[in-house]
Design a protein around this motif. Structure first.
Motif, PDB file in Angstrom:
ATOM      1  N   ILE A   1       0.843  -1.185   0.000  1.00  0.00           N
ATOM      2  CA  ILE A   1       0.000   0.000   0.000  1.00  0.00           C
ATOM      3  C   ILE A   1       0.880   1.237   0.000  1.00  0.00           C
ATOM      4  CG2 ILE A   1      -1.659   1.338   1.366  1.00  0.00           C
ATOM      5  CD1 ILE A   1      -2.828  -1.258   2.346  1.00  0.00           C
ATOM      6  N   ASN A   2       0.547   2.192  -0.815  1.00  0.00           N
ATOM      7  CA  ASN A   2       1.234   3.475  -0.815  1.00  0.00           C
ATOM      8  C   ASN A   2       1.130   4.087   0.579  1.00  0.00           C
ATOM      9  OD1 ASN A   2       1.992   6.176  -1.174  1.00  0.00           O
ATOM     10  ND2 ASN A   2       1.127   6.277  -3.232  1.00  0.00           N
ATOM     11  N   GLN A   3       2.244   4.480   1.152  1.00  0.00           N
ATOM     12  CA  GLN A   3       2.237   5.025   2.502  1.00  0.00           C
ATOM     13  C   GLN A   3       2.379   6.543   2.527  1.00  0.00           C
ATOM     14  OE1 GLN A   3       4.896   2.892   5.129  1.00  0.00           O
ATOM     15  NE2 GLN A   3       4.262   0.894   4.354  1.00  0.00           N
ATOM     16  N   ASN A   4       2.257   7.173   1.374  1.00  0.00           N
ATOM     17  CA  ASN A   4       2.307   8.627   1.311  1.00  0.00           C
ATOM     18  C   ASN A   4       0.927   9.226   1.558  1.00  0.00           C
ATOM     19  OD1 ASN A   4       5.092   8.758   0.533  1.00  0.00           O
ATOM     20  ND2 ASN A   4       4.488   8.140  -1.533  1.00  0.00           N
ATOM     21  N   PRO A   5       0.864  10.451   2.075  1.00  0.00           N
ATOM     22  CA  PRO A   5      -0.442  11.113   2.231  1.00  0.00           C
ATOM     23  C   PRO A   5      -1.167  11.211   0.896  1.00  0.00           C
ATOM     24  CG  PRO A   5       1.261  12.306   3.431  1.00  0.00           C
ATOM     25  CD  PRO A   5       1.975  11.273   2.604  1.00  0.00           C
ATOM     26  N   CYS A   6      -2.479  11.229   0.938  1.00  0.00           N
ATOM     27  CA  CYS A   6      -3.282  11.371  -0.271  1.00  0.00           C
ATOM     28  C   CYS A   6      -3.183  12.793  -0.820  1.00  0.00           C
ATOM     29  CB  CYS A   6      -4.751  11.065   0.028  1.00  0.00           C
ATOM     30  SG  CYS A   6      -5.105   9.324   0.306  1.00  0.00           S
ATOM     31  N   THR A   7      -3.141  12.900  -2.131  1.00  0.00           N
ATOM     32  CA  THR A   7      -3.202  14.197  -2.790  1.00  0.00           C
ATOM     33  C   THR A   7      -4.598  14.364  -3.386  1.00  0.00           C
ATOM     34  OG1 THR A   7      -2.515  13.385  -4.962  1.00  0.00           O
ATOM     35  CG2 THR A   7      -0.756  13.966  -3.396  1.00  0.00           C
ATOM     36  N   ALA A   8      -4.908  15.569  -3.820  1.00  0.00           N
ATOM     37  CA  ALA A   8      -6.226  15.824  -4.418  1.00  0.00           C
ATOM     38  C   ALA A   8      -6.460  14.932  -5.634  1.00  0.00           C
ATOM     39  CB  ALA A   8      -6.347  17.298  -4.800  1.00  0.00           C
ATOM     40  N   ASN A   9      -5.422  14.751  -6.449  1.00  0.00           N
ATOM     41  CA  ASN A   9      -5.565  13.918  -7.645  1.00  0.00           C
ATOM     42  C   ASN A   9      -5.684  12.436  -7.313  1.00  0.00           C
ATOM     43  OD1 ASN A   9      -5.617  16.034  -9.423  1.00  0.00           O
ATOM     44  ND2 ASN A   9      -3.532  15.758 -10.173  1.00  0.00           N
ATOM     45  N   ASP A  10      -5.158  12.021  -6.148  1.00  0.00           N
ATOM     46  CA  ASP A  10      -5.347  10.642  -5.723  1.00  0.00           C
ATOM     47  C   ASP A  10      -6.827  10.358  -5.480  1.00  0.00           C
ATOM     48  OD1 ASP A  10      -2.636   9.909  -5.739  1.00  0.00           O
ATOM     49  OD2 ASP A  10      -2.334  10.622  -3.683  1.00  0.00           O
ATOM     50  N   LEU A  11      -7.544  11.369  -5.024  1.00  0.00           N
ATOM     51  CA  LEU A  11      -8.949  11.198  -4.678  1.00  0.00           C
ATOM     52  C   LEU A  11      -9.853  11.322  -5.901  1.00  0.00           C
ATOM     53  CD1 LEU A  11      -8.949  13.207  -1.331  1.00  0.00           C
ATOM     54  CD2 LEU A  11      -8.370  10.813  -1.755  1.00  0.00           C
ATOM     55  N   ALA A  12      -9.631  12.346  -6.695  1.00  0.00           N
ATOM     56  CA  ALA A  12     -10.394  12.522  -7.943  1.00  0.00           C
ATOM     57  C   ALA A  12      -9.726  13.601  -8.767  1.00  0.00           C
ATOM     58  CB  ALA A  12     -11.843  12.907  -7.642  1.00  0.00           C
ATOM     59  N   THR A  13      -9.344  13.273  -9.978  1.00  0.00           N
ATOM     60  CA  THR A  13      -8.733  14.257 -10.865  1.00  0.00           C
ATOM     61  C   THR A  13      -9.810  15.188 -11.422  1.00  0.00           C
ATOM     62  OG1 THR A  13      -9.002  12.920 -12.860  1.00  0.00           O
ATOM     63  CG2 THR A  13      -6.999  12.555 -11.543  1.00  0.00           C
ATOM     64  N   PRO A  14      -9.427  16.365 -11.933  1.00  0.00           N
ATOM     65  CA  PRO A  14     -10.422  17.247 -12.564  1.00  0.00           C
ATOM     66  C   PRO A  14     -11.193  16.553 -13.674  1.00  0.00           C
ATOM     67  CG  PRO A  14      -8.393  18.454 -12.165  1.00  0.00           C
ATOM     68  CD  PRO A  14      -8.104  17.020 -11.833  1.00  0.00           C
ATOM     69  N   ALA A  15     -10.521  15.736 -14.455  1.00  0.00           N
ATOM     70  CA  ALA A  15     -11.205  15.020 -15.539  1.00  0.00           C
ATOM     71  C   ALA A  15     -12.239  14.042 -14.983  1.00  0.00           C
ATOM     72  CB  ALA A  15     -10.192  14.286 -16.407  1.00  0.00           C
ATOM     73  N   GLU A  16     -11.896  13.379 -13.878  1.00  0.00           N
ATOM     74  CA  GLU A  16     -12.834  12.441 -13.271  1.00  0.00           C
ATOM     75  C   GLU A  16     -14.046  13.166 -12.704  1.00  0.00           C
ATOM     76  OE1 GLU A  16      -9.908   8.778 -11.862  1.00  0.00           O
ATOM     77  OE2 GLU A  16     -10.096  10.552 -10.583  1.00  0.00           O
ATOM     78  N   VAL A  17     -13.829  14.326 -12.115  1.00  0.00           N
ATOM     79  CA  VAL A  17     -14.951  15.105 -11.585  1.00  0.00           C
ATOM     80  C   VAL A  17     -15.867  15.562 -12.718  1.00  0.00           C
ATOM     81  CG1 VAL A  17     -15.595  17.217 -10.359  1.00  0.00           C
ATOM     82  CG2 VAL A  17     -13.662  15.853  -9.537  1.00  0.00           C
ATOM     83  N   THR A  18     -15.274  15.978 -13.822  1.00  0.00           N
ATOM     84  CA  THR A  18     -16.066  16.392 -14.983  1.00  0.00           C
ATOM     85  C   THR A  18     -16.911  15.237 -15.501  1.00  0.00           C
ATOM     86  OG1 THR A  18     -14.449  18.070 -15.635  1.00  0.00           O
ATOM     87  CG2 THR A  18     -15.942  17.271 -17.343  1.00  0.00           C
ATOM     88  N   ALA A  19     -16.302  14.059 -15.606  1.00  0.00           N
ATOM     89  CA  ALA A  19     -17.028  12.880 -16.084  1.00  0.00           C
ATOM     90  C   ALA A  19     -18.135  12.497 -15.108  1.00  0.00           C
ATOM     91  CB  ALA A  19     -16.067  11.712 -16.274  1.00  0.00           C
TER      92      ALA A  19
END
Length: 413
Positions: free
Chosen positions: A183-201
């Protein structure tokens, strides 16, 4: 050309009229109803008192046991404490909660059972049509958009929590530690959660589903008198944790392995990196923008329809998890909680647990998602607040309503 005799024509008209009345009874003769459609934030996930849910064949399914398939309709988690049930709605005779935890735009017109990871229930529009046979639908609450073909709230929440837990208990090199690999152990970024393209879709996908809802309502509600409330989402977490939760035993969450701090934040309900929390608010703001956009689009496409946007993004201010010292007891959202196997007993403490324990709990959540799916949702008290917000949206003359909590008081503007 064959001509029908006048008496036969009259008889045919009489029969046709009788059939039409039987198929679509006058709404004035039916009891009024409020209906909830959508996902977990309106179904009542996290609020307990879950009610049986009819499966795709119409058979009511009660609690099937913790080791049952997560596709079981009961895990829609339709709560007697959901906001639709707690709201003061004068003039409404009956309330129907048709929402389903994990619900997606697809589930409005399509049976959830026919998609990956869906539950074994009919489409929500088919369920809505059934309600319209016995009730005059006057209010519809829609909570939709947090789950879609691009991202889901459950995945987003588990991603950030799992990164923190993994970072706290295991080294980055310990690949064996989790069921689906490292598992990635780095903090989540905004793009990890949902990219602008994903939000648009997701916005387009949600708009299409809501368009189908509004079209169906026009067909099944004879008097055409119904208000549709578009509710967005509130974040269960603040932008940062309390000062007392920043470090433990001299360790913060920006270094490898910090078990005491991990256990402390888990107990408080917010096992998450501090650096993940602002991106989480970007995500919830994006969901608010998604719902606002869908409301605006539908208002333009369906002029004259009674459509209200309900903004609840600040409805939990001052009572989010790890925002007050008594968290999670005084919070309006449920803490992250896991089980040791499908035991039915949620663990409230991870203190003293080793990485093998943590692996077992994480694997339980993956294999039996119902054991942890209540995490980071409004609890019964939170739904009572959302019920106040809904009550205001049901009677306002405005097309946009903001429900804000300040110093423990809910205000509507």
């Amino acid at each position: 050309m064959l001509r029908l005799r006048p008496i036969l024509v009259a008889a045919l008209l009489t029969v046709t009229s009788a059939v039409t009345v039987a198929a679509t009874p006058a709404s004035a003769s039916l009891p009024t109803a409020a209906v909830a459609l959508g996902d977990s934030f309106v179904s009542g996930e996290g609020a307990g008192a879950y009610q049986p849910v009819a499966d795709i064949n119409g058979v009511a399914q009660g609690f099937p046991g913790w080791s049952a398939a997560n596709s079981n309709p009961f895990f829609c988690h339709r709560s007697a404490n959901a906001s639709i049930q707690q709201a003061s709605l004068p003039g409404i005779a009956a309330r129907f909660n048709l929402a389903c935890s994990g619900g997606q735009p697809y589930d409005m017109a399509g049976a959830s059972a026919s998609r990956t990871n869906g539950r074994n229930v009919k489409s929500q529009l088919d369920q809505l049509r059934a309600v319209a046979q016995t009730h005059d639908i006057d209010l519809v609450l829609i909570g939709l958009g947090s789950n879609n073909s691009s991202f889901t709230f459950g995945d987003v929440a588990s991603e950030c929590a799992n990164r923190f837990i993994s970072d706290a208990w295991t080294g980055w090199w310990e690949f064996w530690a989790y069921l689906n690999g490292p598992i990635n152990q780095n903090p989540c970024t905004a793009n990890d959660l949902a990219t602008p393209a994903e939000v648009t879709a997701a916005t387009a996908e949600t708009a299409n589903a809501v368009r189908q809802v509004l079209t169906t309502l026009a067909q099944i509600d004879p008097d055409g008198q119904h208000r549709v409330v578009f509710q967005d989402y509130t974040n269960p977490l603040p932008t940062d944790v309390l000062a007392s939760l920043i470090s433990e035993d001299g360790r913060e969450d920006n270094r490898d392995k910090f078990r005491d701090l991990g256990a402390e934040r888990y107990a408080a309900g917010c096992p998450i990196h501090r650096a993940s929390m602002p991106p989480g608010h970007v995500f919830s703001t994006n969901l608010g923008n998604l719902v606002r956009s869908v409301h605006a689009t539908m208002s333009a496409e369906f002029p004259g329809r009674d459509l209200v946007y309900l903004n609840v993004q600040q409805a939990f201010n001052g009572a989010r998890l790890c925002e007050v010292s008594a968290s999670p007891a005084s919070a309006l959202a449920t803490p992250v909680r896991v089980m040791d196997g499908p035991s039915g007993v949620h663990l409230t403490s991870l203190s003293g647990k080793d990485k093998l324990d943590i692996k077992r709990y994480a694997d339980t959540c993956i294999t039996y998602f119902q054991t942890c799916q209540e995490s980071w949702h409004p609890n019964a008290a939170g739904h009572a607040v959302l019920g106040q917000c809904l009550a205001a949206a049901a009677t306002t003359a405005n097309r946009t309503v903001s429900c804000i909590r300040s110093n423990g008081v809910i205000t509507i503007s």
